[in-house]
Write an enzyme that holds these catalytic residues in place. Sequence first.
Site, mmCIF file in Angstrom:
data_model
loop_
_atom_site.group_PDB
_atom_site.id
_atom_site.type_symbol
_atom_site.label_atom_id
_atom_site.label_comp_id
_atom_site.label_asym_id
_atom_site.label_seq_id
_atom_site.Cartn_x
_atom_site.Cartn_y
_atom_site.Cartn_z
ATOM 1 N N GLY A 36 4.163 -1.302 -5.000
ATOM 2 C CA GLY A 36 3.319 -0.021 -5.264
ATOM 3 C C GLY A 36 4.364 1.085 -5.442
ATOM 4 C CB SER A 39 2.844 6.984 -7.595
ATOM 5 O OG SER A 39 1.782 6.193 -7.300
ATOM 6 N N GLY A 40 3.502 8.195 -5.304
ATOM 7 C CA GLY A 40 3.119 8.489 -3.709
ATOM 8 C C GLY A 40 4.108 7.986 -2.794
ATOM 9 C CG LEU A 89 0.091 -6.446 -5.027
ATOM 10 C CD1 LEU A 89 0.440 -7.738 -4.343
ATOM 11 C CD2 LEU A 89 1.251 -5.782 -5.522
ATOM 12 C CB THR A 136 -5.705 -4.924 -4.970
ATOM 13 O OG1 THR A 136 -6.335 -5.161 -6.267
ATOM 14 C CG2 THR A 136 -4.455 -3.999 -5.144
ATOM 15 C CE1 TYR A 192 -16.817 -3.720 -2.638
ATOM 16 C CE2 TYR A 192 -17.718 -1.686 -3.908
ATOM 17 C CZ TYR A 192 -16.716 -2.453 -3.221
ATOM 18 O OH TYR A 192 -15.433 -1.832 -3.643
#
Length: 317
Positions: A36, A39-40, A89, A136, A192
């Site tokens: 990942g 970004s971020g 992922l 993920t 959920y």
Amino acid sequence: MWLFKRKGPSGFSSSSTAEEVTQGIDGSGLTAIVTGASSGIGAETARVLALRGVSVIMGVRNMAAGQEVKDAIVKETPEAKVDVLELDLSSLASVRNFAKEFNSSGRPLNILINNAGVMGTTFELSKDDIELQFATNHLGHFLLTNLLLDTMKKTCHQTKREGRIVIVASEFHRYTYREGVRFDKINDQEGYNRYLAYGQSKLSNVLHANELARRLKEDDADITANSLHPGGITTNLYRHSGIFRGLGSIIGKFVYKNIPQGASTTCYVALHPQVKGIRGEYFDNCNIAKASSMAMDADLARRLWDFSVSLTKPNDS
């Protein structure tokens, strides 16, 4: 995050940045994978590790975005060693392809940072028909870690340097379904809840780190595994979460960390000498913190491990 600047035993606080917590650390000769990283805090983690001399492999779903981050890193630090490999992922096939490509390259691996994640998605199944956040945030990283472990063990043996596995979890691990992990209802759409499902995936991150640490110690492997809370950060992790995205725009500068601060604990756990030999701990603001009682449940961790193996079959080719 200027409201809470009190330093902990490490000497760092919530306002410390990734550059500050790695100041003076020489990472040359080390190789790290960061998932990942397009970004971020993943991108910032890759940048700071490369700045400290670490050879960084960015595992990214969006190759164009990943290449942009790499170009920016190299522009800032021309001697930086950065590569970009495709990694989704949410797809076990993509995880296998990534691990196969990396392992066959013959490169060493000292540090694995499981950073990528999604948050607060509406109910959706992954490519492998598993609830998307669990797939993920936890399962993909679980499989990736298992597929890379032999390379990490070989690297540790050859270099005599400690390996480190860093799993980015969240304080959200405290807010999950009543049973913690819904083993029998992992794909239950009717029951959920997008935020409890996120909490379930983050609880799984902490449980994974703890059980992995126990197994590595049992194997007498010189590899540590720890989890962490990066802090509340206004990144595109919140793109599916309208309420949190709104809060970020209103009170973010008072409550949330910025990205350099958000990447600090990850970089601290990955590189700092103070963390040498520490395993199975949960970090917050670059200090050891107390995870939830459910996250410390060894029986639940073992059950999750077995459940994850059954879903990923890491020993299959």
